[in-house]
Design a protein around this motif. Structure first.
Motif, PDB file in Angstrom:
ATOM      1  N   ASN A 427       0.850  -1.191   0.000  1.00 25.89           N
ATOM      2  CA  ASN A 427       0.000   0.000   0.000  1.00 25.89           C
ATOM      3  C   ASN A 427       0.891   1.249   0.000  1.00 25.89           C
ATOM      4  OD1 ASN A 427      -2.179   1.856   0.371  1.00 25.89           O
ATOM      5  ND2 ASN A 427      -3.350   0.238   1.350  1.00 25.89           N
ATOM      6  N   ARG A 428       0.832   2.076   1.040  1.00 26.26           N
ATOM      7  CA  ARG A 428       1.699   3.261   1.139  1.00 26.26           C
ATOM      8  C   ARG A 428       2.758   3.102   2.228  1.00 26.26           C
ATOM      9  NH1 ARG A 428      -2.296   8.061   2.295  1.00 26.26           N
ATOM     10  NH2 ARG A 428      -3.084   6.483   3.742  1.00 26.26           N
ATOM     11  N   ASP A 429       2.803   1.933   2.860  1.00 23.92           N
ATOM     12  CA  ASP A 429       3.633   1.739   4.037  1.00 23.92           C
ATOM     13  C   ASP A 429       4.826   0.825   3.754  1.00 23.92           C
ATOM     14  OD1 ASP A 429       1.902   3.307   5.517  1.00 23.92           O
ATOM     15  OD2 ASP A 429       0.653   1.608   6.099  1.00 23.92           O
ATOM     16  N   ALA A 430       5.797   0.884   4.639  1.00 24.68           N
ATOM     17  CA  ALA A 430       6.980   0.037   4.525  1.00 24.68           C
ATOM     18  C   ALA A 430       7.518  -0.264   5.913  1.00 24.68           C
ATOM     19  CB  ALA A 430       8.051   0.713   3.668  1.00 24.68           C
ATOM     20  N   MET A 431       8.239  -1.370   6.015  1.00 19.51           N
ATOM     21  CA  MET A 431       8.851  -1.737   7.287  1.00 19.51           C
ATOM     22  C   MET A 431      10.063  -2.627   7.034  1.00 19.51           C
ATOM     23  SD  MET A 431       6.978  -4.914   9.068  1.00 19.51           S
ATOM     24  CE  MET A 431       6.633  -6.453   8.235  1.00 19.51           C
ATOM     25  N   ILE A 432      10.864  -2.804   8.078  1.00 18.48           N
ATOM     26  CA  ILE A 432      11.916  -3.809   8.095  1.00 18.48           C
ATOM     27  C   ILE A 432      11.497  -4.860   9.110  1.00 18.48           C
ATOM     28  CG2 ILE A 432      14.311  -4.306   8.653  1.00 18.48           C
ATOM     29  CD1 ILE A 432      15.009  -1.499   7.687  1.00 18.48           C
ATOM     30  N   TYR A 433      11.479  -6.120   8.665  1.00 16.76           N
ATOM     31  CA  TYR A 433      10.974  -7.203   9.500  1.00 16.76           C
ATOM     32  C   TYR A 433      12.114  -8.121   9.929  1.00 16.76           C
ATOM     33  CZ  TYR A 433       8.159 -11.216  10.970  1.00 16.76           C
ATOM     34  OH  TYR A 433       7.587 -12.238  11.699  1.00 16.76           O
ATOM     35  N   ASP A 434      12.286  -8.243  11.237  1.00 20.52           N
ATOM     36  CA  ASP A 434      13.232  -9.191  11.810  1.00 20.52           C
ATOM     37  C   ASP A 434      12.475 -10.499  12.021  1.00 20.52           C
ATOM     38  OD1 ASP A 434      14.905 -10.747  13.410  1.00 20.52           O
ATOM     39  OD2 ASP A 434      15.690  -9.021  14.513  1.00 20.52           O
ATOM     40  N   TRP A 435      12.602 -11.408  11.057  1.00 24.31           N
ATOM     41  CA  TRP A 435      11.780 -12.622  11.078  1.00 24.31           C
ATOM     42  C   TRP A 435      12.201 -13.590  12.181  1.00 24.31           C
ATOM     43  CZ3 TRP A 435      14.360 -17.225   9.940  1.00 24.31           C
ATOM     44  CH2 TRP A 435      15.595 -17.113   9.279  1.00 24.31           C
ATOM     45  N   GLU A 436      13.444 -13.526  12.593  1.00 21.52           N
ATOM     46  CA  GLU A 436      13.882 -14.434  13.651  1.00 21.52           C
ATOM     47  C   GLU A 436      13.339 -14.020  15.014  1.00 21.52           C
ATOM     48  OE1 GLU A 436      18.105 -16.177  12.285  1.00 21.52           O
ATOM     49  OE2 GLU A 436      18.006 -13.995  12.301  1.00 21.52           O
ATOM     50  N   ASN A 438      10.538 -11.908  15.102  1.00 22.42           N
ATOM     51  CA  ASN A 438       9.154 -11.510  14.827  1.00 22.42           C
ATOM     52  C   ASN A 438       8.897 -10.082  15.297  1.00 22.42           C
ATOM     53  OD1 ASN A 438       6.482 -11.710  13.946  1.00 22.42           O
ATOM     54  ND2 ASN A 438       5.768 -12.573  15.888  1.00 22.42           N
ATOM     55  N   GLU A 439       9.769  -9.162  14.834  1.00 22.48           N
ATOM     56  CA  GLU A 439       9.655  -7.758  15.205  1.00 22.48           C
ATOM     57  C   GLU A 439       9.609  -6.872  13.956  1.00 22.48           C
ATOM     58  OE1 GLU A 439      12.063  -7.973  19.497  1.00 22.48           O
ATOM     59  OE2 GLU A 439      12.923  -6.892  17.793  1.00 22.48           O
ATOM     60  N   GLU A 440       8.758  -5.864  13.996  1.00 26.55           N
ATOM     61  CA  GLU A 440       8.619  -4.922  12.892  1.00 26.55           C
ATOM     62  C   GLU A 440       9.264  -3.578  13.249  1.00 26.55           C
ATOM     63  OE1 GLU A 440       4.600  -4.374  11.562  1.00 26.55           O
ATOM     64  OE2 GLU A 440       4.028  -6.456  11.976  1.00 26.55           O
ATOM     65  N   ARG A 441       9.945  -2.987  12.273  1.00 26.31           N
ATOM     66  CA  ARG A 441      10.423  -1.608  12.419  1.00 26.31           C
ATOM     67  C   ARG A 441       9.745  -0.774  11.336  1.00 26.31           C
ATOM     68  NH1 ARG A 441      16.600   0.893  11.711  1.00 26.31           N
ATOM     69  NH2 ARG A 441      15.978   3.064  12.062  1.00 26.31           N
ATOM     70  N   ARG A 442       8.890   0.107  11.760  1.00 27.34           N
ATOM     71  CA  ARG A 442       8.162   0.926  10.784  1.00 27.34           C
ATOM     72  C   ARG A 442       9.102   1.918  10.110  1.00 27.34           C
ATOM     73  NH1 ARG A 442       2.049   2.381  12.820  1.00 27.34           N
ATOM     74  NH2 ARG A 442       1.561   0.381  13.801  1.00 27.34           N
ATOM     75  N   LEU A 443       8.864   2.136   8.822  1.00 27.41           N
ATOM     76  CA  LEU A 443       9.622   3.094   8.026  1.00 27.41           C
ATOM     77  C   LEU A 443       8.719   4.246   7.613  1.00 27.41           C
ATOM     78  CD1 LEU A 443      11.557   0.569   5.741  1.00 27.41           C
ATOM     79  CD2 LEU A 443      12.422   1.757   7.770  1.00 27.41           C
ATOM     80  N   PRO A 444       9.295   5.343   7.148  1.00 30.28           N
ATOM     81  CA  PRO A 444       8.459   6.459   6.688  1.00 30.28           C
ATOM     82  C   PRO A 444       7.507   6.007   5.592  1.00 30.28           C
ATOM     83  CG  PRO A 444      10.763   7.119   6.842  1.00 30.28           C
ATOM     84  CD  PRO A 444      10.740   5.646   7.054  1.00 30.28           C
ATOM     85  N   GLN A 445       6.321   6.577   5.605  1.00 29.25           N
ATOM     86  CA  GLN A 445       5.329   6.239   4.588  1.00 29.25           C
ATOM     87  C   GLN A 445       5.771   6.772   3.228  1.00 29.25           C
ATOM     88  OE1 GLN A 445       1.151   7.885   4.821  1.00 29.25           O
ATOM     89  NE2 GLN A 445       0.688   5.733   5.300  1.00 29.25           N
ATOM     90  N   LEU A 446       5.409   6.050   2.181  1.00 27.67           N
ATOM     91  CA  LEU A 446       5.736   6.504   0.829  1.00 27.67           C
ATOM     92  C   LEU A 446       5.120   7.875   0.584  1.00 27.67           C
ATOM     93  CD1 LEU A 446       5.282   3.065  -0.842  1.00 27.67           C
ATOM     94  CD2 LEU A 446       7.277   4.503  -1.228  1.00 27.67           C
ATOM     95  N   PRO A 447       5.825   8.755  -0.112  1.00 25.00           N
ATOM     96  CA  PRO A 447       5.360  10.146  -0.272  1.00 25.00           C
ATOM     97  C   PRO A 447       4.134  10.282  -1.175  1.00 25.00           C
ATOM     98  CG  PRO A 447       7.740   9.952  -0.649  1.00 25.00           C
ATOM     99  CD  PRO A 447       7.186   8.565  -0.636  1.00 25.00           C
ATOM    100  N   ASN A 448       3.444  11.375  -0.956  1.00 23.54           N
ATOM    101  CA  ASN A 448       2.399  11.874  -1.858  1.00 23.54           C
ATOM    102  C   ASN A 448       1.217  10.924  -2.030  1.00 23.54           C
ATOM    103  OD1 ASN A 448       3.991  14.225  -2.443  1.00 23.54           O
ATOM    104  ND2 ASN A 448       5.223  12.939  -3.802  1.00 23.54           N
ATOM    105  N   GLY A 449       1.001  10.064  -1.048  1.00 24.26           N
ATOM    106  CA  GLY A 449      -0.181   9.205  -1.077  1.00 24.26           C
ATOM    107  C   GLY A 449      -0.169   8.138  -2.150  1.00 24.26           C
ATOM    108  N   ILE A 450       1.004   7.812  -2.673  1.00 22.75           N
ATOM    109  CA  ILE A 450       1.081   6.824  -3.748  1.00 22.75           C
ATOM    110  C   ILE A 450       1.055   5.409  -3.172  1.00 22.75           C
ATOM    111  CG2 ILE A 450       2.443   5.962  -5.703  1.00 22.75           C
ATOM    112  CD1 ILE A 450       1.172   8.744  -6.081  1.00 22.75           C
ATOM    113  N   ARG A 451       0.125   4.612  -3.696  1.00 20.41           N
ATOM    114  CA  ARG A 451       0.048   3.196  -3.332  1.00 20.41           C
ATOM    115  C   ARG A 451       0.793   2.384  -4.381  1.00 20.41           C
ATOM    116  NH1 ARG A 451      -4.525   5.669  -1.412  1.00 20.41           N
ATOM    117  NH2 ARG A 451      -5.110   5.018   0.698  1.00 20.41           N
TER     118      ARG A 451
END
Length: 792
Positions: A427-436, A438-451
């Motif tokens: 969608n408009r979001d991004a994260m870095i996922y530590d699968w070992e 099971n932790e999420e690090r949220r990243l800045p949302q993609l600019p200008n509402g682009i999905r």
């Protein structure tokens, strides 16, 4: 299966079938389904035949006055024939001729032990032998005997001559004409009807740029099954996977939905796909095995499973063992849902290879549909082979990110990072996922509402990793749409503008703090494909200027396409150029073939770009934006240059290990222009030859999602003609598994050589987690949800 390796045409010897080892072909009077049984979920059984007239095509019965017969032909009547009759002959030399206008022709007839070889020619060109023999006394009716979709738009004549013979027999054989189906097509701006071109075939149509860069676009070959999914499996073959539909390539008496495409001869071999692979994902594992994951339920209704015999694909894990030989006769897909399956149903899932060589399977929908929603969403990940992560013991792990990103979050963008974590965008979001952990690090949302994920589909790449910058990861995401994903389909139009935005994010603490860097493509694109070249540059192809992904959902559909205004000119992107000057379409040839929903593109071992597909339709169609089988080849300038070469066989490269091998560099390679037409970074610096080794994963491509695509530059040095390289430091920088090394000299890459990175062993297997998955999950649980008994 005999595959005719012809220069300009694809002829399939359709009546000698590969037989599925799990089924037996029997008479329609004994059982209706092609594969000998009616699968769970079938609707009203009917005797299946490959005969199909797609929208936009036209059928001609054997009694048509436009078909001219010479010699002795007999009318045979049966309800099993098209319009209940066929024309048949056993006379040697008996012929038919049929003149039609269009771009494709299909001949349907009967196959059994009494039928044999006929010669087929188009427009008087050299005849090709086609064999209608099938080793059974029970005839297969309405079978596709011959097809060709490579004709230039115009008037053509097909001539069929009976030889009255077959291999290994002295008895006279029959030839039947049941029907012809003509693909009417349209004239393109690149076809000059007044020219004296080879009017029988659309022969290697070359569209060359007029400037010095010499990019070339050539149309050659057809895929036989629509190319929804694409992966290079060897130096000679590509895997093509589709959904269950009326493709012209047949196997075991029914249309194929998987094939192996020969990159050198353009021959095609159908695969025995069992379950519906519609919108599946895929990856290679550390041992070189390819898995194709997920799909769609059993096809019902007009194309019912009683006809096709397909199984529910939502939980399927299809396996293709390494197939590196030039001969692919023994290569096929394997499925066993009772022992190898997903724990939960997944449609539109993304599959990523991890640093231990296993696969992470991300998200998807629990059943078919269009836009994802709370009811259909599968907000989990799982692994193959199954893992016990934080007590999951092989079962799916909830991912809150896939809840937050509803509704436009199918085929999430994902790349394994050098530290072993996984970048995921949806969608408009991004994260870095530590699968070992099971932790999420949220990243800045993609600019200008682009999905940027389905159905607002963009494309993305992990930009080249290099020891020079300590393998600093950076992602590039291009295209998509700013249409709200909670907007009703009846309020969305195929004419709504796509986005031209490209966004880059360096995945370090500083880069994340700096945020996304934004630039714009020359043209807006929804559903583009971004392909990494060995030079480090990116070529962007395919897509539309308006609308969104999918078919049959929005206002102002074109045919049934949700998108319009195909973008026909590629654009070259140089990641190292100054911001504002990275894009260029100068000298790049434009295509005449729209590549919209369900198009694909990939780098090949040779170094050119294979472009195929486009099918915004429920089933095969010949209306505007119909089903596309033609293949195009986009060749960078280096394809016409003298190129360096790896002359000593390299098969394995261990992590951090040195490998030496012989190379050659032809005189005159050095120059002031890169092999892809872009200027050198500093052409005036000196005259020393610059060389590098690009290790590439060519990825698994579908729906503009280039999962696992990767370029890692290796440490290297050269003494005379001996090149020494050092393997990637670990499985984070390059996850263990197959790869391709390209020796690049002054921006001119040689042909890629396939290697195994790591030890080539299988990924780790947790037997307890595997058994727990089998005990705690049902086989084909979507069918269970409908009350279908799948216990057979």
């Amino acid at each position: 299966m005999a595959i005719w390796r012809l220069k300009r045409i694809v002829v399939i010897h359709t009546c000698i079938f590969f037989v599925n080892v799990f089924t037996a072909f029997v008479s329609a009077t004994a059982v209706s389904a092609w594969n000998g049984h009616t699968t769970p979920g079938s609707t009203t059984p009917t005797a299946f035949t490959p005969f199909y007239v797609p929208p936009g095509a036209k059928a001609y019965d054997s009694s048509s006055p436009l078909i001219h017969y010479t010699g002795k032909w007999e009318t045979v009547y049966s309800s099993g024939y098209y319009h209940k009759s066929t024309q048949s002959t056993s006379q040697k030399g008996a012929t038919i001729s049929f003149t039609f206008k269009g771009t494709g022709i299909e001949w349907f007839g009967t196959c059994d032990r009494k039928h044999g070889i006929a010669y087929v020619s188009i427009d008087g060109h050299k005849p090709r032998a086609v064999d209608a023999f099938y080793d059974d006394v029970i005839p297969l009716k309405q079978q596709r005997i011959f097809w060709d979709f490579d004709l230039a738009y115009g008037t053509h004549t097909i001539k069929i001559t009976n030889t009255a013979r077959r291999k290994g027999s002295s008895k006279s054989t029959f030839c039947d004409i049941d029907a012809f189906v003509v693909t009417r097509g349209v004239k393109t701006k690149y076809q000059d009807q007044s020219s004296q071109q080879d009017s029988s075939f659309l022969a290697s149509q070359e569209l060359e740029s007029t400037v010095s860069s010499h990019w070339k676009l050539t149309q050659k070959g057809t895929t036989g099954v629509h190319a929804m999914q694409l992966a290079i499996i060897s130096s000679s073959h590509a895997l093509i996977v589709d959904k269950v539909e009326h493709n012209p390539l047949t196997i075991s008496g029914h249309p194929a939905w998987g094939a192996l495409y020969n990159l050198r001869t353009h021959a095609i071999k159908p695969l025995n796909m069992q379950s519906n692979s519609f919108c599946a994902g895929g990856t290679f594992l550390s041992n070189g095995t390819l898995i194709n994951v997920g799909g769609n339920p059993i096809v019902e209704g007009r194309t019912s499973s009683a006809d096709f015999g397909d199984l529910d694909g939502l939980q399927a894990i299809r396996i293709l063992q390494p197939c590196d030989s030039d001969s692919v006769d023994d290569c096929d897909m394997y499925e066993n849902h009772s022992r190898i399956r997903l724990a939960s149903p997944r449609w539109y899932n993304t599959v990523v290879r991890l640093r231990d060589g296993s696969a992470m399977i991300i998200g998807g929908s629990k059943r078919g549909g269009w836009m994802n929603n709370v009811t259909t969403n599968n907000p989990t990940i799982e692994y193959y082979p199954p893992k016990n992560i934080r007590g999951s013991n092989g079962l799916p792990i909830h991912l809150d990110f896939l809840v937050r990103t509803l509704n436009s979050n199918l085929f999430p963008i994902a790349f394994s990072l050098p530290d072993g974590k996984v970048f995921i965008a949806a969608n408009r979001d991004a994260m870095i996922y530590d699968w070992e952990r099971n932790e999420e690090r949220r990243l800045p949302q993609l600019p200008n509402g682009i999905r940027v994920t389905y159905p607002m589909t963009g494309t993305a790449l992990l930009l080249p990793l290099s020891p020079a910058n300590k393998y600093q990861p950076e992602v590039l995401i291009c295209g998509g749409s700013n249409i709200p994903d909670d907007k009703a389909s009846y309020a969305i139009s195929s004419q709504d503008p796509a986005s031209s935005q490209c966004s880059r994010l360096v995945l370090t603490d500083k880069g994340i703090d700096d945020g996304w860097q934004v630039e714009s493509m020359p043209e807006a694109r929804i559903m583009p494909d971004a392909v990494l070249l060995p030079t480090g540059n990116v070529i962007i192809v395919n897509g539309a200027g308006t609308g969104i992904s999918g078919y049959g959902n929005v206002l102002h559909q074109v045919g049934t396409s949700n998108a319009d205004h195909p973008v026909l000119t590629p654009v070259l992107y140089d990641p190292l150029a100054i911001h504002g000057s990275r894009f260029s379409s100068a000298g790049l040839p434009s295509s005449s073939i729209p590549r919209l929903y369900h198009s694909v593109a990939t780098l090949t071992p040779a170094g050119d770009v294979m472009i195929a597909g486009s099918n915004p339709n429920l089933d095969r169609s010949e209306v505007k934006y119909g089903t596309e089988y033609r293949v195009e080849w986009l060749s960078p300038p280096y394809m016409q240059m003298k190129r360096p070469e790896i002359v000593e066989k390299v098969t394995h490269i261990g992590f951090g290990k040195e490998v030496k091998f012989q190379v050659t560099v032809p005189p005159g390679v050095h120059g002031e222009e890169k092999g892809d037409g872009s200027p050198s970074v500093d052409p005036d610096a000196d005259t020393t030859i610059q060389y590098e080794v690009a290790l590439m994963d060519l990825g698994y491509v579908t729906h503009a999602n280039h999962a696992n695509t990767r370029l890692v530059y290796l440490d290297c040095s050269r003494v005379d003609n001996v090149l020494k390289i050092v393997g990637p430091p670990d499985g984070g920088v390059y996850p263990p598994g197959p790869g391709w090394i390209y020796y690049v000299v002054d921006g001119v890459p040689g042909v890629g050589v396939k290697v195994m990175i790591g030890d080539g062993e299988s990924p780790p297997v947790d037997k307890d987690a595997w058994e727990n998955l089998l005990q705690k999950s049902l086989v084909d649980q979507y069918e269970h949800s409908k009350g279908v008994d799948v216990s057979e």
